[in-house]
Design a protein around this motif. Structure first.
Motif, mmCIF file in Angstrom:
data_model
loop_
_atom_site.group_PDB
_atom_site.id
_atom_site.type_symbol
_atom_site.label_atom_id
_atom_site.label_comp_id
_atom_site.label_asym_id
_atom_site.label_seq_id
_atom_site.Cartn_x
_atom_site.Cartn_y
_atom_site.Cartn_z
ATOM 1 N N PHE A 97 5.061 -4.359 8.233
ATOM 2 C CA PHE A 97 6.032 -4.164 7.159
ATOM 3 C C PHE A 97 7.135 -5.219 7.177
ATOM 4 C CE2 PHE A 97 4.023 -0.084 7.688
ATOM 5 C CZ PHE A 97 3.896 0.391 6.399
ATOM 6 N N HIS A 98 7.538 -5.639 5.960
ATOM 7 C CA HIS A 98 8.591 -6.639 5.782
ATOM 8 C C HIS A 98 9.659 -6.051 4.852
ATOM 9 C CE1 HIS A 98 5.149 -8.952 7.115
ATOM 10 N NE2 HIS A 98 5.887 -10.031 7.251
ATOM 11 N N ARG B 35 -2.563 10.765 -1.095
ATOM 12 C CA ARG B 35 -2.913 9.522 -1.788
ATOM 13 C C ARG B 35 -2.917 8.334 -0.840
ATOM 14 N NH1 ARG B 35 0.504 7.889 -6.655
ATOM 15 N NH2 ARG B 35 -1.123 6.300 -6.816
ATOM 16 N N LEU B 36 -1.966 8.294 0.097
ATOM 17 C CA LEU B 36 -1.909 7.185 1.046
ATOM 18 C C LEU B 36 -3.153 7.162 1.928
ATOM 19 C CD1 LEU B 36 -0.481 4.839 2.425
ATOM 20 C CD2 LEU B 36 0.701 6.508 3.872
ATOM 21 N N ALA B 37 -3.530 8.313 2.454
ATOM 22 C CA ALA B 37 -4.715 8.378 3.308
ATOM 23 C C ALA B 37 -5.964 7.951 2.538
ATOM 24 C CB ALA B 37 -4.881 9.793 3.865
ATOM 25 N N GLU B 38 -6.059 8.405 1.301
ATOM 26 C CA GLU B 38 -7.210 8.044 0.473
ATOM 27 C C GLU B 38 -7.221 6.552 0.158
ATOM 28 O OE1 GLU B 38 -9.145 9.160 -3.923
ATOM 29 O OE2 GLU B 38 -7.253 10.075 -3.265
ATOM 30 N N LEU B 39 -6.038 5.993 -0.154
ATOM 31 C CA LEU B 39 -5.947 4.578 -0.489
ATOM 32 C C LEU B 39 -6.353 3.707 0.698
ATOM 33 C CD1 LEU B 39 -5.002 2.198 -2.310
ATOM 34 C CD2 LEU B 39 -2.731 2.514 -1.304
ATOM 35 N N LEU B 40 -5.826 3.996 1.882
ATOM 36 C CA LEU B 40 -6.140 3.178 3.041
ATOM 37 C C LEU B 40 -7.621 3.245 3.383
ATOM 38 C CD1 LEU B 40 -3.042 3.878 5.336
ATOM 39 C CD2 LEU B 40 -3.456 1.913 3.840
ATOM 40 N N SER B 41 -8.231 4.410 3.212
ATOM 41 C CA SER B 41 -9.679 4.528 3.447
ATOM 42 C C SER B 41 -10.465 3.712 2.433
ATOM 43 C CB SER B 41 -10.102 5.999 3.387
ATOM 44 O OG SER B 41 -9.554 6.724 4.467
ATOM 45 N N PRO C 55 0.786 -1.240 0.000
ATOM 46 C CA PRO C 55 0.000 0.000 0.000
ATOM 47 C C PRO C 55 0.813 1.284 0.000
ATOM 48 C CG PRO C 55 -0.066 -1.043 2.154
ATOM 49 C CD PRO C 55 0.601 -2.002 1.234
ATOM 50 N N VAL C 56 2.097 1.241 0.373
ATOM 51 C CA VAL C 56 2.904 2.464 0.376
ATOM 52 C C VAL C 56 3.793 2.499 -0.863
ATOM 53 C CG1 VAL C 56 4.474 3.910 1.702
ATOM 54 C CG2 VAL C 56 2.864 2.400 2.891
ATOM 55 N N TRP C 57 4.609 1.472 -1.047
ATOM 56 C CA TRP C 57 5.422 1.366 -2.263
ATOM 57 C C TRP C 57 4.527 1.381 -3.496
ATOM 58 C CZ3 TRP C 57 7.053 -3.605 -4.925
ATOM 59 C CH2 TRP C 57 8.033 -3.377 -5.887
ATOM 60 N N LEU D 169 9.412 -2.343 2.718
ATOM 61 C CA LEU D 169 9.601 -1.398 3.822
ATOM 62 C C LEU D 169 8.756 -0.153 3.647
ATOM 63 C CD1 LEU D 169 11.107 -0.909 6.458
ATOM 64 C CD2 LEU D 169 12.941 0.163 5.146
ATOM 65 N N GLY D 170 8.370 0.131 2.392
ATOM 66 C CA GLY D 170 7.571 1.327 2.162
ATOM 67 C C GLY D 170 8.332 2.584 2.548
ATOM 68 N N ASP D 171 7.623 3.526 3.133
ATOM 69 C CA ASP D 171 8.195 4.787 3.601
ATOM 70 C C ASP D 171 7.721 4.961 5.039
ATOM 71 O OD1 ASP D 171 8.764 7.436 4.227
ATOM 72 O OD2 ASP D 171 8.315 8.188 2.219
ATOM 73 N N LEU D 172 8.516 4.501 5.978
ATOM 74 C CA LEU D 172 8.075 4.497 7.373
ATOM 75 C C LEU D 172 7.876 5.908 7.917
ATOM 76 C CD1 LEU D 172 10.106 1.585 9.003
ATOM 77 C CD2 LEU D 172 7.902 1.540 7.817
ATOM 78 N N ASP D 173 8.664 6.862 7.436
ATOM 79 C CA ASP D 173 8.477 8.239 7.898
ATOM 80 C C ASP D 173 7.112 8.772 7.457
ATOM 81 O OD1 ASP D 173 10.958 8.252 9.095
ATOM 82 O OD2 ASP D 173 11.972 9.126 7.355
#
Length: 523
Positions: free
Chosen positions: A247-248, A205-211, A71-73, A226-230
């Motif tokens: 996360f992996h 976009r991340l907030a919208e995607l997770l919703s 979902p982040v990458w 790992l995505g973007d942890l920050d």
């Protein structure tokens, strides 16, 4: 019991708890399930501050989890023109001719290998319609891309390169770069010069995607990168994450002891609804790209190499992480890749049971299935991937494998019948994240797997609940509706176990609850 924060009533509750399989109401307090009971119990749970939700007969299950997602990458992967509906080369050329430019670039994703009709993936097929614009088009599998000559020049690529991992820049018979970048290291050369979206844009976009994911009933995802942890940390500090994310980070070929210890040190980093909780490996690539590691070459003479040039080094890395108590997940599509993962887990002894996963398992011989179950290796599989194949064997996946190996496609039911744990997911953005589609295709696989028996209704539900919890090492806190477990809950308009599979994709999502927080309300 103390007053509940949330009471859900008027529900048909499938708890997946063998001690009490069915109920009518659930109480939630401090993010945990406080009580499970009947309508008559509700009055004892309510207080002045209790929110009461009447589901009016909807079906409540443990929260649905996507056991393999990005979902982040994926925000970066799913950028530009969506090419997933393109079916042939003419349609591709037409789409590219009118595509919008991003800082002069044409970006696209979701391109099906079958579009090329068996021809080599080559920039010569599209460059004329792009009129000199640099282009970066990801193929649907996420393991390769097609780029134009101007894109190669922008990345200062003038000829083949050597990589630490099994990756390459494809060339034709004359040594000309075709623009087909195979595997991550090759793609990264061009990714480095692509236009970058703004931080604010990615955050939104991340907030919208997770919703949107929560709106399909998802309460969690096993994130295979790992995505973007920050970025995640910033969003989580602002609001409650609609999904619980594990996360992996990747361990790639060439990782030395210091790199492995850095991966160990990352474990446990997290906040509310997110945590680093494992490590991801790649043992091979994809069938369509010719990079799946097979016991016998594919029909193009490819597929005989592992992603790790030294497979023994992979095994050493897994053993190092295992000794440190780190769970691993390994991408393994071909039969040789799966077998090597199993050999590695077998070398760990009894402590390896239910601590390590194999991702995808697209074609596996009979003895492999029994061994997955016996060793306690968790099979993480993505039923929507079957839709990229054809029942008549005319697709690139089937043609490359040949009839015998293609007949072993996505053996979900065979794995369950062998006694294996099978966790289900989508691999978004490779396939859509909709949890209902994952459940439906698990019961009625498509394409090359359509002749196979799918999972039963309860097996499919377990794949997104109890088996997903086992895959994450969370079987004592998640995956069931029982007092003391996390209050991750999904309510739909029909019974996921008994309803016909084709009706599940159209079911209304009445309620999604993650950690006691209502993240989607459809009633």
């Amino acid at each position: 019991m103390p007053t509940a924060d949330l009471v859900i009533t008027g529900a048909h509750v499938r708890t997946l708890d063998p001690r009490r399989p069915y109920a009518r109401a659930v109480a939630v307090r401090d993010g945990l399930i406080a009580a499970v009971g009947d309508e008559s119990d509700v009055r004892d749970w309510r207080g002045p501050g209790t929110e009461v939700v009447d589901l009016a007969g909807a079906w409540l299950t443990p929260g649905l989890v996507d056991s393999h997602s990005h979902p982040v990458w994926g925000l970066d992967l799913a950028t530009g023109l969506d090419l997933s509906t393109v079916r042939d080369l003419d349609e591709l050329r037409a789409a590219l001719a009118t595509a919008e430019r991003t800082n002069g670039w044409v970006l696209g994703f979701g391109l099906d290998h079958n579009v090329f009709g068996g021809r080599p993936v080559d920039r010569a097929l599209i460059e004329d319609v792009l009129k000199g614009a640099p282009a970066f088009l990801r193929l649907y599998d996420g393991h390769s891309a097609l780029v134009t000559e101007t894109a190669l020049k922008a990345a200062d690529i003038t000829g083949p390169r050597t990589f630490a991992q099994r990756s390459h820049l494809a060339t034709d018979a004359d040594g000309r770069l075709t623009g087909h970048l195979v595997e991550h290291a090759a793609m990264d050369l061009v990714v480095a010069v692509l236009p970058k979206p703004s931080y604010a844009g990615r955050r939104a976009r991340l907030a919208e995607l997770l919703s949107s994911m929560a709106a399909t009933g998802l309460t969690g995802a096993h994130v295979m990168d790992l995505g973007d942890l920050d970025l995640i940390e910033a969003v989580a500090q602002e609001t409650v994450l609609p999904l619980r994310l594990g996360f992996h980070p990747w361990c790639m070929p060439g990782a030395d002891e210091r790199a492995l210890e850095e991966l160990v040190a990352l474990q446990g980093r997290g906040g509310r609804h997110w945590r680093v909780s494992g490590v991801k490996f790649f043992m091979d690539g994809t069938v369509e790209g010719g990079t799946a590691w097979l016991e016998h070459p594919d029909c193009h003479g490819q597929g005989t190499d592992a992603f790790w040039p030294d497979p023994a080094a992979y095994s050493d890395a897994v053993r190092h992480l295992h000794r440190a108590g780190v769970r691993t997940a390994t991408h393994a599509i071909g039969d040789a890749a799966v077998r090597h993962v199993l050999d590695t887990v077998a070398s760990l002894g009894p402590g390896g049971r239910l601590a390590h996963r194999v991702e995808h398992v697209e074609s596996a011989p009979d003895d492999t299935l029994e061994r997955i179950a016996r060793l306690g290796v968790i099979a993480s599989m993505q039923p929507p991937h079957t839709e990229y194949t054809q029942a008549d064997g005319s697709d690139e996946w089937s043609l490359r494998l040949g009839e015998e190996r293609a007949s072993r496609a996505w053996r979900l039911r065979d794995l369950r019948d062998a006694g294996a744990i099978v966790a289900l997911g989508s691999d978004w953005p490779i396939a859509h994240y909709d949890a209902r589609t994952v459940l439906a295709t698990a019961r009625t696989p498509r394409g090359a797997a359509s002749a196979r028996a799918g999972l039963t209704g309860v097996q499919a539900l377990e794949g997104c609940t109890t088996h997903a919890a086992l895959a994450a090492g969370e079987a004592t806190v998640a995956g069931r509706i029982t007092a003391g477990f996390r209050a991750d809950l999904t309510a739909l308009s029909l019974d996921l176990v008994e309803a016909p599979a084709d009706e599940i994709t159209e079911a209304s999502v009445a309620l999604t609850v993650t950690g006691g927080h209502i993240t989607h309300r459809g009633i």
